[in-house]
Design a protein around this motif. Structure first.
Motif, mmCIF file in Angstrom:
data_model
loop_
_atom_site.group_PDB
_atom_site.id
_atom_site.type_symbol
_atom_site.label_atom_id
_atom_site.label_comp_id
_atom_site.label_asym_id
_atom_site.label_seq_id
_atom_site.Cartn_x
_atom_site.Cartn_y
_atom_site.Cartn_z
ATOM 1 N N GLN A 70 31.574 -0.470 17.425
ATOM 2 C CA GLN A 70 32.609 0.736 17.427
ATOM 3 C C GLN A 70 32.522 1.421 15.926
ATOM 4 O O GLN A 70 32.959 2.615 15.743
ATOM 5 C CB GLN A 70 33.899 0.321 17.402
ATOM 6 C CG GLN A 70 34.397 -0.536 18.546
ATOM 7 C CD GLN A 70 35.992 -0.820 18.795
ATOM 8 O OE1 GLN A 70 36.770 -0.896 17.921
ATOM 9 N NE2 GLN A 70 36.323 -1.021 20.188
ATOM 10 N N ASN A 71 31.872 1.008 14.879
ATOM 11 C CA ASN A 71 31.684 1.593 13.520
ATOM 12 C C ASN A 71 31.058 3.068 13.635
ATOM 13 O O ASN A 71 31.536 3.906 12.804
ATOM 14 C CB ASN A 71 30.992 0.794 12.615
ATOM 15 C CG ASN A 71 32.075 -0.315 12.354
ATOM 16 O OD1 ASN A 71 33.276 -0.235 12.365
ATOM 17 N ND2 ASN A 71 31.656 -1.718 12.005
ATOM 18 N N LEU A 90 33.302 5.576 15.293
ATOM 19 C CA LEU A 90 34.335 5.944 14.524
ATOM 20 C C LEU A 90 33.823 6.792 13.092
ATOM 21 O O LEU A 90 34.390 7.782 12.687
ATOM 22 C CB LEU A 90 35.178 4.619 13.754
ATOM 23 C CG LEU A 90 36.099 3.940 14.937
ATOM 24 C CD1 LEU A 90 36.419 2.516 14.412
ATOM 25 C CD2 LEU A 90 37.327 4.767 15.022
ATOM 26 N N GLU A 111 34.836 10.228 11.850
ATOM 27 C CA GLU A 111 35.197 10.868 10.763
ATOM 28 C C GLU A 111 34.439 11.898 10.120
ATOM 29 O O GLU A 111 35.234 12.781 9.592
ATOM 30 C CB GLU A 111 35.107 9.593 9.827
ATOM 31 C CG GLU A 111 35.646 10.186 8.274
ATOM 32 C CD GLU A 111 35.663 8.834 7.415
ATOM 33 O OE1 GLU A 111 35.722 7.576 7.870
ATOM 34 O OE2 GLU A 111 35.597 9.130 6.193
ATOM 35 N N ARG A 114 40.786 10.207 11.499
ATOM 36 C CA ARG A 114 40.183 8.798 11.709
ATOM 37 C C ARG A 114 41.306 7.824 11.387
ATOM 38 O O ARG A 114 41.557 6.711 12.149
ATOM 39 C CB ARG A 114 39.091 8.560 10.886
ATOM 40 C CG ARG A 114 38.499 7.164 11.254
ATOM 41 C CD ARG A 114 37.258 6.705 10.420
ATOM 42 N NE ARG A 114 36.894 5.184 10.436
ATOM 43 C CZ ARG A 114 35.870 4.455 10.111
ATOM 44 N NH1 ARG A 114 34.795 5.329 9.711
ATOM 45 N NH2 ARG A 114 35.747 3.309 10.483
ATOM 46 N N GLN A 115 41.902 7.851 10.343
ATOM 47 C CA GLN A 115 43.059 7.008 9.809
ATOM 48 C C GLN A 115 44.053 6.749 11.099
ATOM 49 O O GLN A 115 44.595 5.593 11.304
ATOM 50 C CB GLN A 115 43.583 7.279 8.519
ATOM 51 C CG GLN A 115 44.415 6.098 7.976
ATOM 52 C CD GLN A 115 44.894 6.608 6.503
ATOM 53 O OE1 GLN A 115 44.598 7.663 5.963
ATOM 54 N NE2 GLN A 115 45.452 5.750 5.791
ATOM 55 N N GLU A 164 43.117 5.238 14.210
ATOM 56 C CA GLU A 164 42.906 3.691 14.087
ATOM 57 C C GLU A 164 44.176 3.090 13.797
ATOM 58 O O GLU A 164 44.468 1.983 14.453
ATOM 59 C CB GLU A 164 42.177 3.210 12.920
ATOM 60 C CG GLU A 164 40.599 3.487 13.068
ATOM 61 C CD GLU A 164 39.923 3.070 12.036
ATOM 62 O OE1 GLU A 164 38.815 2.092 12.174
ATOM 63 O OE2 GLU A 164 39.879 3.741 10.779
ATOM 64 N N GLN A 165 45.321 3.842 13.179
ATOM 65 C CA GLN A 165 46.644 3.320 12.989
ATOM 66 C C GLN A 165 47.379 3.414 14.476
ATOM 67 O O GLN A 165 48.327 2.743 14.525
ATOM 68 C CB GLN A 165 47.146 4.179 11.911
ATOM 69 C CG GLN A 165 46.785 3.902 10.628
ATOM 70 C CD GLN A 165 47.604 4.673 9.486
ATOM 71 O OE1 GLN A 165 47.910 5.623 9.822
ATOM 72 N NE2 GLN A 165 47.254 4.379 8.355
ATOM 73 N N LEU A 196 45.731 3.257 17.566
ATOM 74 C CA LEU A 196 44.829 2.968 18.666
ATOM 75 C C LEU A 196 45.404 2.719 19.920
ATOM 76 O O LEU A 196 45.014 3.202 21.087
ATOM 77 C CB LEU A 196 43.821 2.011 18.107
ATOM 78 C CG LEU A 196 42.449 1.774 18.810
ATOM 79 C CD1 LEU A 196 41.853 3.146 18.780
ATOM 80 C CD2 LEU A 196 41.814 0.724 18.345
ATOM 81 N N ILE A 245 37.194 2.575 22.291
ATOM 82 C CA ILE A 245 37.100 3.673 21.394
ATOM 83 C C ILE A 245 35.870 4.448 21.447
ATOM 84 O O ILE A 245 35.639 5.661 21.218
ATOM 85 C CB ILE A 245 37.385 3.292 20.045
ATOM 86 C CG1 ILE A 245 37.692 4.397 18.917
ATOM 87 C CG2 ILE A 245 36.520 2.175 19.435
ATOM 88 C CD1 ILE A 245 38.515 5.225 19.173
#
Length: 503
Positions: free
Chosen positions: A452-453, A456, A460, A468-469, A472-473, A475, A487
């Protein structure tokens, strides 16, 4: 003292009846017929001193919901008689108007009209000691079908392809005894003459419609509407414009936007209010009035500034279309931008005007000009269902191509504008080609598999670290819904849909 009883009434098919349509006029006609049938039942109940709990009374016929709740013993036979009489009035008005306008024809089609009069609708009726019990009993009745379909001989209509072509001698057609070429010539002659009478904008001479398709087209004509015993204010003259020539999807291969939505978990919302000790009938009546007023006074005006039209807004269900006569790609893109702007403000400026504490899920289809209208409507319904399945309280955007292929991305309302408008390419602009190409390259290299990185990180780069934050917070709120969180696919879909929306 006898127990207070509630009666619940509805009928079907609803979606199937609406979807068999080629022109915008068919949609208005189909929607008006459904509303008229409901309206007639409600009017009869009120005239007999029975209280109609839902739908509430407002001065509108178009958009009347098709589930009716009446306080009192409204018998099955009484309800069925009124419903059948209203439908018969529509059919008889259309048939007699046709026969009077084209008197030289040898009409032998009464038996076919009679079949549609008797077997178009499945009618459901139930009672209970409370509204909840009546609705539950009605839903149980709907599980068991008791409906007769109509078979036919001969050619199918050119619109839906599922019913016989309506023409004056359809009653005496026999495949072994009739001359096929002569029959086709008669059909073509009938529709050419009919098109001449009502104008090509209403019935094209190349069209060959079935009886229900013909009814939906003709019910929008004022001479036929005048047979329905409705007041001038109740006729759909506002919703049905004099001409639909401004919408030429197929002829000009023009992209248009279609949206369909409804409220989330309405039954649970009303049940919750009832459990708080509120009066069940008052709750439902207040809710029904709020939603009908919302459709008339908030939803319809919000698109009437040249953006498009609302086809119907019956309770919390609504359907609309965005269209403009743009002549260049730049104008098309500007128009699409206006559509997106409408969605950015829809949830907090339009939807919440009814002041009911419920969320809404909407499917928006940006459709190519060559896609048949009935297919677009089906995709609208599927997109709306996708929004519900992926968590509700969100918008599902579907890009529908002429081939029938589509792309889809779903996003909660609170995150929609931030994501779409927050995109910045590597030059600081808003050219979505960059992320689209990056996604395509990485997909070809299988870079997203079990990782997933990368997705993501790409998100970003193009949408910023703060977005992005927030993603993710939140999701679970953005992606989880009723399906597994993915994701990677959400970001891939965003890039592809955004490319076609904002390119």
């Amino acid at each position: 003292m006898s127990e207070i009883r509630y009666t619940a009434v509805t009928f079907s098919p609803i979606q199937g009846f609406i979807e068999k349509s080629r022109k915008l006029r068919d949609l208005y006609g189909g929607s008006f017929i459904l509303s008229y049938l409901s309206h007639t039942l409600c009017d009869y109940a009120r005239s007999n001193n029975q209280e109609v709990i839902s739908p509430a009374t407002i001065n509108v016929v178009q958009g009347t919901p098709n589930q009716i709740i009446i306080k009192g013993d409204f018998s099955y036979q009484e309800a069925r008689t009124i419903f059948d009489r209203a439908w018969k009035t529509i059919l008889q008005s259309c048939r007699e108007w046709l026969e009077n306008k084209l008197p030289s024809k040898d009409y032998q089609w009464q038996q076919q009209w009679q079949a549609w009069e008797n077997h178009t609708w499945e009618f459901f009726w139930a009672q209970g000691s409370s509204i909840g019990e009546a609705r539950h009993a009605l839903n149980e009745k709907k599980r068991s079908r008791n409906w007769v379909g109509i078979n036919w001989m001969g050619e199918s209509s050119t619109l839906s392809g599922t019913d016989a072509i309506a023409h004056p001698t359809m009653g005496k057609f026999h495949p072994k005894q009739s001359n096929y070429s002569q029959e086709i010539a008669k059909i073509e002659d009938f529709y050419q003459q009919l098109s001449h009478v009502v104008s090509e904008s209403i019935i094209d001479p190349s069209e060959q419609l079935s009886i229900p398709e013909l009814i939906k087209r003709l019910i929008t004509l004022k001479p036929i509407q005048s047979q329905l015993n409705l007041s001038a204010a109740e006729l759909p003259k506002v919703e049905i414009p004099d001409s639909f020539r401004d919408l030429k999807r197929l002829e000009e291969n023009r992209w248009t936007g279609w949206f369909q939505g409804d409220g989330d978990r309405i039954g649970e919302y009303l049940k919750g209010l009832n459990e708080q000790g509120n009066n069940e009938a008052q709750i439902l009546k207040k809710f029904s009035r709020a939603m009908l007023n919302w459709g008339e006074n908030a939803l319809k005006p919000s698109v009437e500034n040249g953006l498009g039209r609302v086809i119907y807004a019956g309770g919390d269900d609504f359907l609309g279309i965005f269209y403009q006569n743009y002549t260049s790609d730049a104008e098309k893109q500007a128009f699409l931008g206006e559509c997106l702007q409408w969605f950015y403000r829809f949830n907090h400026e339009v939807w919440q005007q009814h002041q009911q504490n419920i969320t809404v899920s909407v499917g928006f289809v940006w459709a190519a000009g060559g896609v048949p209208q009935r297919d677009v409507l089906q995709h609208c319904r599927e997109a709306e269902q996708a929004a519900k399945k992926q968590g509700r309280d969100r918008l599902a955007i579907r890009i529908l191509f002429n081939s029938g292929n589509y792309l889809q991305w779903t996003c909660p309302w609170w995150f929609l504008e931030e994501v779409i408008t927050g995109y910045r390419d590597r030059a600081g602009g808003q050219n979505w080609t960059h992320i689209y190409n990056d996604i395509a390259t990485l997909e070809n290299r299988h870079a997203f598999e079990n990782n997933q990185n990368i997705a993501l990180g790409l998100f970003e780069i193009y949408f910023g670290s703060q977005t992005r934050q927030r993603l993710e917070q939140n999701l679970d709120s953005v992606i989880l819904g009723d399906s597994s969180p993915d994701i990677n696919q959400w970001i891939i879909n965003l890039a592809k849909v955004g490319f076609h929306l904002c390119h």
